[in-house]
Each structure stands twice: as structure tokens, then as C-alpha cells.
Write an enzyme that holds these catalytic residues in place. Structure first.
Site, PDB file in Angstrom:
ATOM      1  N   ASP A 172       2.160   1.831   3.361  1.00 47.65           N
ATOM      2  CA  ASP A 172       3.113   0.836   3.905  1.00 47.65           C
ATOM      3  C   ASP A 172       4.527   1.353   3.650  1.00 47.65           C
ATOM      4  O   ASP A 172       5.451   1.102   4.419  1.00 47.65           O
ATOM      5  CB  ASP A 172       3.008  -0.522   3.174  1.00 47.65           C
ATOM      6  CG  ASP A 172       1.730  -1.276   3.492  1.00 47.65           C
ATOM      7  OD1 ASP A 172       1.232  -1.166   4.630  1.00 47.65           O
ATOM      8  OD2 ASP A 172       1.236  -1.995   2.583  1.00 47.65           O
ATOM      9  N   HIS A 196       0.880  -1.167   0.000  1.00 51.41           N
ATOM     10  CA  HIS A 196       0.000   0.000   0.000  1.00 51.41           C
ATOM     11  C   HIS A 196       0.917   1.216   0.000  1.00 51.41           C
ATOM     12  O   HIS A 196       2.042   1.154   0.518  1.00 51.41           O
ATOM     13  CB  HIS A 196      -0.874   0.029   1.254  1.00 51.41           C
ATOM     14  CG  HIS A 196      -1.815  -1.133   1.350  1.00 51.41           C
ATOM     15  ND1 HIS A 196      -1.853  -1.979   2.429  1.00 51.41           N
ATOM     16  CD2 HIS A 196      -2.734  -1.588   0.472  1.00 51.41           C
ATOM     17  CE1 HIS A 196      -2.778  -2.905   2.213  1.00 51.41           C
ATOM     18  NE2 HIS A 196      -3.323  -2.688   1.039  1.00 51.41           N
TER      19      HIS A 196
HETATM   20  C1  3MF Z   1      -9.092  -7.007   0.611  1.00 50.07           C
HETATM   21  C2  3MF Z   1      -7.825  -7.283  -0.078  1.00 50.07           C
HETATM   22  C3  3MF Z   1      -6.733  -6.294   0.135  1.00 50.07           C
HETATM   23  C4  3MF Z   1      -5.996  -5.921  -1.121  1.00 50.07           C
HETATM   24  C5  3MF Z   1      -4.830  -5.016  -0.814  1.00 50.07           C
HETATM   25  C6  3MF Z   1      -4.144  -4.519  -2.053  1.00 50.07           C
HETATM   26  C7  3MF Z   1      -5.773  -6.233   2.305  1.00 50.07           C
HETATM   27  O1  3MF Z   1     -10.006  -8.008   0.502  1.00 50.07           O
HETATM   28  O2  3MF Z   1      -7.669  -8.293  -0.721  1.00 50.07           O
HETATM   29  O3  3MF Z   1      -5.823  -6.866   1.071  1.00 50.07           O
HETATM   30  O4  3MF Z   1      -5.519  -7.033  -1.781  1.00 50.07           O
HETATM   31  O5  3MF Z   1      -5.297  -3.938  -0.070  1.00 50.07           O
HETATM   32  O6  3MF Z   1      -4.818  -3.466  -2.591  1.00 50.07           O
END
Ligand code: 3MF
Ligand code: MG
Length: 343
Positions: free
Chosen positions: A51, A48
């Protein structure tokens, strides 16, 4: 030895909090995660935007880029690449009602700002892929947004990203619901429609997540196949899911082995390893102890590799004869025997 390269996000090693209870494990810092990811056998990391640069809202563009360069140096230290950056448009107070489809113009502008900064961060990390998990691009109150306006807003937001950077690729990760009730872009079919409507469709593809397909009542392997048929599978989020209930992000293959096998089978048949990474979007169970924080990742990799071997042993000649004779009972038994280790 697998033919594929694997990738994972920092969020896949988390402290165990859920909607109903607090954390159950200690936090682990980013560099420790990188070291472990590399040891376990991952080639790349997914991020992200925040992150990479946690306090990005308070920084200038140049400060954000400098912070991203520091993370790139850490990745280099462990021989890891960056696969993608995803603007986190669901945590900030500005995204309470979504990002690109928010009912607030100010918040829509904020979402674009985060999308552009995600591209800046991706460039500093050396990658050309932006993932859009459109978490809150939908409604809790069905009448609060128009699906026509919202769909056009999503297309236009992607067009702006394409205009901002000449070669960046955009990849939508569809999900039918959660955290919103009704999503505007719930399946790979929706993603293909949005892609076709943009100013540069070949730069707009999908990220199929197994659990999201199951939540939509669809078969993950067929969803993967649909994207592959249009050469639009930019990445995958493999995991597992026990039916149509809350989003579980279980280890790959632990719920439905045959469904997992078929996902790898279609990836192998289409030489996906030449096109993209295999992302494992899996989470440890809340009950997992600190010392076992990476077991779900090791298990998912082990299950993937074991099933890849099964695919390598799959007898296409025999299967072809059964198909030609319409002997699907025998074909089904052959697959199940292969998975049970009986043949
Ligand atoms: C939610 C997800 C997310 C996305 C991630 C990448 C936390 O169901 O799958 O995982 O994959 O945010 O954009
Ligand atoms: Mg995901």
C-alpha cells in the site's frame, strides 16, 4: 468524546470486487483516503507494505525507503500517524502456497525479504509495529505441509525479524481459515504459544479481529481478554460477522450488539486506550454506491462510541451485587435493557 484512538487501512475503502464478481465502485487514491480518514476522526493509518510502495518488488532497499518517506509526508499533511505495516504475503505469485511456510525455499526467502522491507518501511513511517496476517500459512491439501515444521518456521521467521531490528514489535493476526482451508495459527491461543517460543516474547503479540474469532467459533471479547491477560494485545481489528460463513468484515456491532458491547467493556476495564489503537477492519457492502464509500467507517465509529457510553454507564456496583447473589438472569436482563435504552 471517546477515550480511544482509531485507525483504519486503505483496503477498508475498496472498489467492491468479490470472488464472484468485478468491481462496483471507482478506485480512490491514497491521499484522498488520508484526507477523508482524518475528517471522519481517525488518528492513524494501517498499511500493507505495498500500500505504501506499490511496485516494491522492482525497487532497491534505498528506493523503497525513499518511496515510504514520500507517503510519510502525505500522512503528516493530514495529521495522521502510521500504526503498522503488514507484509502482503498472499497476492504475489511467490506466495501462492504461503510465505514463511511455503513448500518452496525460494518463496520462503521472498517472504523474509518482504518481512524485512516491511520493517524498513515501518521505520520510515515512524512506527514500530509489524502485523502478520498469516493468510496462506496453512493448507488447502491437508497432507501438503507438516504442522510441526510449519509452526517452527513461523517462530523462526519472527525470530529473524526480531534479530533484524532491535525494537520492532511483531503482532500476529490469527484467523482459522480463508483463504486457506486449515490455518496453522488460528486463534489468540496459538499466537500466545508462538510468542512464548520466540527469542523475545515481550515483543511478539496479537491483533484480535472480531470476525476471525467468530469464524473460529470463539467469543471475540474472551479472545481480547486472553491476550490482555498476558499483556499481549498489541492492536485490534474490530468488525462484525454473521456466523461461521465467508469472512464478511461487516461494520462493527451491526450483527451482534451485545458481543460488540462486551468487546468494548473488556477494553475499557483494562484501559486499553493507554496501550493501543482501535482498528476498524470493516468493508463496505458490494452494493454500496461511490458516494457512500465511507459510510461503513462512520457507522462503525458511531456504534463504537455509542457502546462506549453504555460501558461508561454500566453500573458495576449493581452488577457486583447481582453476581454475589448469583442472580445472572437479572444481570443478563440489566445488560440487555442497557443496550435497548430501557434503563
Ligand atoms: C483478512 C484481514 C486482513 C488483514 C490485513 C492486515 C485485509 O481477513 O483481516 O485485512 O487485517 O491484511 O494484515
Ligand atoms: Mg484484519
Amino acid at each position: 468524546m471517546s477515550k480511544f484512538k482509531f485507525t483504519v487501512g486503505p483496503w477498508n475503502v475498496h472498489a467492491g470486487a468479490d470472488s464472484y464478481g468485478p468491481e462496483t465502485r471507482d478506485h480512490i487514491d491514497l491521499e484522498t483516503k488520508f484526507r477523508k480518514f482524518s475528517e471522519i476522526g481517525f488518528s492513524a493509518v494501517q498499511f500493507h507494505d505495498d500500500d505504501v510502495v506499490p511496485n516494491m518488488n522492482d525497487l532497491t532497499v534505498e528506493e523503497i525507503k525513499a518511496a515510504a518517506r514520500a507517503v510519510k509526508a502525505k500522512l503528516d499533511k493530514y495529521g495522521l500517524a502510521a500504526e503498522f505495516v503488514a507484509p502482503r504475503l498472499w497476492m504475489d505469485p511467490h506466495t501462492a502456497d504461503g510465505g514463511f511456510t511455503s513448500t518452496s525455499e525460494e518463496d520462503r526467502k521472498f517472504a523474509m525479504w518482504r518481512a524485512f522491507r516491511s520493517i524498513d518501511i515501518a521505520r520510515e513511517l515512524g512506527c514500530d509495529l509489524i502485523v502478520l496476517w498469516l493468510a496462506r500459512e496453512g493448507t488447502l491439501c491437508a497432507e501438503s505441509k507438516s504442522a510441526v515444521t510449519a509452526t517452527r518456521q513461523i517462530v523462526e521467521a519472527i525470530n529473524e525479524m526480531i534479530r533484524y531490528d532491535d525494537t520492532i514489535r511483531i503482532c500476529i493476526e490469527p484467523k482459522p481459515n480463508e483463504p486457506i482451508d486449515r490455518s496453522f495459527c488460528g486463534t489468540i491461543g496459538h499466537v500466545m504459544g508462538v510468542s512464548a517460543a520466540t527469542i523475545d516474547p515481550k515483543r511478539v503479540g496479537g491483533n484480535l479481529e472480531s470476525a476471525h474469532a467468530v469464524l473460529a467459533g470463539l467469543d471475540p471479547a474472551n479472545e481480547i481478554g486472553f491476550a490482555l491477560a498476558f499483556d499481549k494485545l498489541f492492536t485490534v481489528h474490530l468488525n462484525d460477522q454473521n456466523g461461521i460463513r465467508y469472512d464478511q468484515d461487516k461494520s462493527f456491532g451491526v450483527e451482534n450488539l451485545r458481543q460488540a458491547f462486551n468487546q468494548i467493556k473488556i477494553l475499557c476495564e483494562n484501559r486499553y486506550w493507554e496501550k493501543g489503537y482501535v482498528g476498524l477492519d470493516v468493508k463496505a457492502m458490494r452494493t454500496t454506491k461511490d458516494e457512500d464509500s465511507y459510510e461503513h467507517l462512520k457507522n462503525s465509529l458511531a456504534i463504537f462510541k455509542a457502546l462506549e457510553e453504555k460501558v461508561d454507564r454500566y453500573d458495576y456496583e449493581y452488577a457486583g451485587k447481582l453476581i454475589a447473589n448469583r442472580q445472572f438472569e437479572q444481570l443478563e436482563m440489566y445488560v440487555v435493557n442497557l443496550l435497548m435504552g430501557v434503563c
